[in-house]
Design a protein around this motif. Structure first.
Motif, PDB file in Angstrom:
ATOM      1  N   TYR A 217      45.960  52.331  29.791  1.00  0.00           N
ATOM      2  CA  TYR A 217      46.688  51.067  29.865  1.00  0.00           C
ATOM      3  C   TYR A 217      46.475  50.379  31.213  1.00  0.00           C
ATOM      4  O   TYR A 217      46.462  49.139  31.287  1.00  0.00           O
ATOM      5  N   ALA A 218      46.316  51.160  32.272  1.00  0.00           N
ATOM      6  CA  ALA A 218      46.025  50.558  33.570  1.00  0.00           C
ATOM      7  C   ALA A 218      44.668  49.860  33.544  1.00  0.00           C
ATOM      8  O   ALA A 218      44.523  48.728  34.042  1.00  0.00           O
ATOM      9  N   VAL A 219      43.667  50.513  32.955  1.00  0.00           N
ATOM     10  CA  VAL A 219      42.339  49.903  32.862  1.00  0.00           C
ATOM     11  C   VAL A 219      42.373  48.669  31.964  1.00  0.00           C
ATOM     12  O   VAL A 219      41.761  47.642  32.276  1.00  0.00           O
ATOM     13  N   ASP A 220      43.113  48.741  30.866  1.00  0.00           N
ATOM     14  CA  ASP A 220      43.247  47.576  29.991  1.00  0.00           C
ATOM     15  C   ASP A 220      43.882  46.400  30.735  1.00  0.00           C
ATOM     16  O   ASP A 220      43.447  45.247  30.590  1.00  0.00           O
ATOM     17  N   ALA A 221      44.917  46.688  31.525  1.00  0.00           N
ATOM     18  CA  ALA A 221      45.577  45.620  32.283  1.00  0.00           C
ATOM     19  C   ALA A 221      44.626  45.004  33.304  1.00  0.00           C
ATOM     20  O   ALA A 221      44.591  43.770  33.484  1.00  0.00           O
ATOM     21  N   LEU A 222      43.831  45.835  33.966  1.00  0.00           N
ATOM     22  CA  LEU A 222      42.870  45.318  34.941  1.00  0.00           C
ATOM     23  C   LEU A 222      41.785  44.489  34.262  1.00  0.00           C
ATOM     24  O   LEU A 222      41.326  43.479  34.812  1.00  0.00           O
ATOM     25  N   GLN A 223      41.372  44.884  33.070  1.00  0.00           N
ATOM     26  CA  GLN A 223      40.387  44.087  32.339  1.00  0.00           C
ATOM     27  C   GLN A 223      40.962  42.730  31.937  1.00  0.00           C
ATOM     28  O   GLN A 223      40.240  41.731  31.883  1.00  0.00           O
ATOM     29  N   GLN A 224      42.249  42.680  31.666  1.00  0.00           N
ATOM     30  CA  GLN A 224      42.899  41.397  31.382  1.00  0.00           C
ATOM     31  C   GLN A 224      42.828  40.484  32.604  1.00  0.00           C
ATOM     32  O   GLN A 224      42.539  39.293  32.488  1.00  0.00           O
ATOM     33  N   VAL A 225      43.090  41.046  33.780  1.00  0.00           N
ATOM     34  CA  VAL A 225      43.005  40.249  35.010  1.00  0.00           C
ATOM     35  C   VAL A 225      41.565  39.816  35.262  1.00  0.00           C
ATOM     36  O   VAL A 225      41.312  38.697  35.734  1.00  0.00           O
ATOM     37  N   SER A 226      40.627  40.692  34.949  1.00  0.00           N
ATOM     38  CA  SER A 226      39.216  40.357  35.147  1.00  0.00           C
ATOM     39  C   SER A 226      38.770  39.207  34.254  1.00  0.00           C
ATOM     40  O   SER A 226      37.904  38.421  34.644  1.00  0.00           O
ATOM     41  N   THR A 227      39.380  39.079  33.082  1.00  0.00           N
ATOM     42  CA  THR A 227      38.916  38.115  32.079  1.00  0.00           C
ATOM     43  C   THR A 227      39.694  36.810  32.104  1.00  0.00           C
ATOM     44  O   THR A 227      39.119  35.733  31.902  1.00  0.00           O
ATOM     45  N   TYR A 228      40.992  36.868  32.365  1.00  0.00           N
ATOM     46  CA  TYR A 228      41.847  35.684  32.245  1.00  0.00           C
ATOM     47  C   TYR A 228      42.392  35.267  33.607  1.00  0.00           C
ATOM     48  O   TYR A 228      42.817  36.114  34.395  1.00  0.00           O
ATOM     49  N   PRO A 229      42.434  33.958  33.872  1.00  0.00           N
ATOM     50  CA  PRO A 229      42.910  33.496  35.188  1.00  0.00           C
ATOM     51  C   PRO A 229      44.411  33.644  35.382  1.00  0.00           C
ATOM     52  O   PRO A 229      44.878  33.694  36.520  1.00  0.00           O
ATOM     53  N   GLU A 230      45.165  33.698  34.302  1.00  0.00           N
ATOM     54  CA  GLU A 230      46.620  33.834  34.390  1.00  0.00           C
ATOM     55  C   GLU A 230      47.065  35.135  33.736  1.00  0.00           C
ATOM     56  O   GLU A 230      46.392  35.647  32.834  1.00  0.00           O
ATOM     57  N   PRO A 231      48.207  35.694  34.171  1.00  0.00           N
ATOM     58  CA  PRO A 231      48.708  36.924  33.547  1.00  0.00           C
ATOM     59  C   PRO A 231      48.947  36.726  32.048  1.00  0.00           C
ATOM     60  O   PRO A 231      49.476  35.694  31.624  1.00  0.00           O
ATOM     61  N   THR A 232      48.568  37.695  31.265  1.00  0.00           N
ATOM     62  CA  THR A 232      48.728  37.618  29.814  1.00  0.00           C
ATOM     63  C   THR A 232      49.845  38.559  29.368  1.00  0.00           C
ATOM     64  O   THR A 232      50.262  39.455  30.099  1.00  0.00           O
ATOM     65  N   GLY A 233      50.292  38.340  28.143  1.00  0.00           N
ATOM     66  CA  GLY A 233      51.295  39.226  27.582  1.00  0.00           C
ATOM     67  C   GLY A 233      50.789  40.653  27.479  1.00  0.00           C
ATOM     68  O   GLY A 233      51.542  41.610  27.691  1.00  0.00           O
ATOM     69  N   ALA A 234      49.506  40.798  27.158  1.00  0.00           N
ATOM     70  CA  ALA A 234      48.913  42.136  27.054  1.00  0.00           C
ATOM     71  C   ALA A 234      48.929  42.841  28.406  1.00  0.00           C
ATOM     72  O   ALA A 234      49.169  44.050  28.488  1.00  0.00           O
ATOM     73  N   MET A 235      48.695  42.073  29.485  1.00  0.00           N
ATOM     74  CA  MET A 235      48.713  42.674  30.813  1.00  0.00           C
ATOM     75  C   MET A 235      50.102  43.215  31.148  1.00  0.00           C
ATOM     76  O   MET A 235      50.250  44.345  31.620  1.00  0.00           O
ATOM     77  N   TRP A 236      51.125  42.403  30.895  1.00  0.00           N
ATOM     78  CA  TRP A 236      52.492  42.837  31.187  1.00  0.00           C
ATOM     79  C   TRP A 236      52.885  44.027  30.322  1.00  0.00           C
ATOM     80  O   TRP A 236      53.572  44.944  30.792  1.00  0.00           O
ATOM     81  N   ARG A 237      52.443  44.019  29.058  1.00  0.00           N
ATOM     82  CA  ARG A 237      52.759  45.147  28.180  1.00  0.00           C
ATOM     83  C   ARG A 237      52.121  46.431  28.699  1.00  0.00           C
ATOM     84  O   ARG A 237      52.778  47.469  28.787  1.00  0.00           O
ATOM     85  N   ASP A 238      50.840  46.343  29.061  1.00  0.00           N
ATOM     86  CA  ASP A 238      50.145  47.531  29.566  1.00  0.00           C
ATOM     87  C   ASP A 238      50.773  48.029  30.863  1.00  0.00           C
ATOM     88  O   ASP A 238      50.914  49.243  31.080  1.00  0.00           O
ATOM     89  N   LEU A 239      51.155  47.097  31.732  1.00  0.00           N
ATOM     90  CA  LEU A 239      51.780  47.479  33.002  1.00  0.00           C
ATOM     91  C   LEU A 239      53.116  48.174  32.756  1.00  0.00           C
ATOM     92  O   LEU A 239      53.453  49.162  33.428  1.00  0.00           O
ATOM     93  N   ALA A 240      53.875  47.671  31.785  1.00  0.00           N
ATOM     94  CA  ALA A 240      55.161  48.289  31.455  1.00  0.00           C
ATOM     95  C   ALA A 240      54.967  49.698  30.906  1.00  0.00           C
ATOM     96  O   ALA A 240      55.757  50.604  31.187  1.00  0.00           O
TER      97      ALA A 240
END
Length: 262
Positions: A217-240
């Motif tokens: 989930y940490a890697v998934d969250a980092l890939q979200q940051v790598s791909t999208y300029p703004e925080p996504t719902g998926a990023m917050w979910r993975d971080l949680a």
């Protein structure tokens, strides 16, 4: 009378603060451990940069290999380092008799583990900040999102490494045994987190295993940051989810904390 009794029973933060301060003082005086926490991840990121520096870019994928792999490593390296240091430090407390002496005082198991978690979490935050500063500022790592989000994710993942290190130390009798937990706890997470092969391309049973590992989930969250300029719902979910793993590991660590070293 009831007022006096209630005052006496009021939980105090003093044991927790004292434990946190003690661990931070020990860390400050242990220059080799400080170097391992702050310097080693940055050096490994530098090594990774030179490994991929002259790798030809794929015309079908504008993202360089260093950018793709490097941002994932910013979550993996802090996890590994903090797991190792925390497991060894906690086991050292056991073998030296410090833990047994502490648990004969009014210090509770929760205060003890929370103090350890807080002290090493501050170290993890410094580690994540240094590694990201070197990666983005000196090595030219690129991400669509803000580096601040990368620091946050790396810090939470490092805290998860701290929590799992505390938990693993409960099942070790020596510092060497604590180190032996690394290939058991950490290595499978590196293989299945999506760094080597996208998790969606894993065999079904391996993907199911990867779904119960915090590093995925940490890697998934980092890939979200790598791909999208703004925080996504998926990023917050993975971080949680990663934070949830850390909390559960700390609670299990408190439940398995032994008063005496066998």
């Amino acid at each position: 009378m009831s007022t006096v009794t209630s005052v006496r029973r009021t939980p105090s933060l003093r044991p927790y603060v004292a434990t946190t301060s003690r661990i931070l003082r020990q860390l400050r005086n242990d220059h080799r451990t400080v170097a391992m926490i702050l310097v080693v991840p940055a050096l490994l990121m530098t090594l990774l940069y030179f490994i991929y520096k002259d790798t030809p870019k794929n015309p079908l994928n504008p993202v360089s290999l260093f950018d793709r792999v490097g941002i994932s490593m910013l979550g993996i390296l802090p996890f590994i380092v903090m797991f190792l240091i925390t497991a060894i430090a906690m086991q050292r407390e056991r073998t030296s008799g410090t833990l047994e002496r502490l648990l004969t005082t009014p210090l509770s198991k929760i205060d003890l583990l929370a103090g350890y978690g807080s002290a090493f979490s501050l170290a993890a935050a410094a580690q994540a900040a240094v590694a990201c500063l070197v990666s983005f500022g000196l090595l030219g790592l690129n991400a669509a999102g803000s580096p601040g989000w990368v620091v946050l994710i790396a810090m939470v993942d490092a805290v998860c490494g701290v929590a799992l290190g505390l938990l693993a130390s409960a099942f070790a009798r020596t510092e060497f045994q604590a180190v032996q937990f690394m290939p058991v706890v950490v290595a499978p997470q590196i293989f299945l987190c999506g760094l080597l092969v996208p998790r969606g391309e894993l065999p079904g049973w391996l993907e199911a295993i990867s779904n119960v590992m915090p590093m995925s989930y940490a890697v998934d969250a980092l890939q979200q940051v790598s791909t999208y300029p703004e925080p996504t719902g998926a990023m917050w979910r993975d971080l949680a989810v990663v934070a949830g793993f850390a909390i559960v590991a700390l609670c299990l660590g408190a439940a398995t904390l032994r008063r005496r070293t066998p």
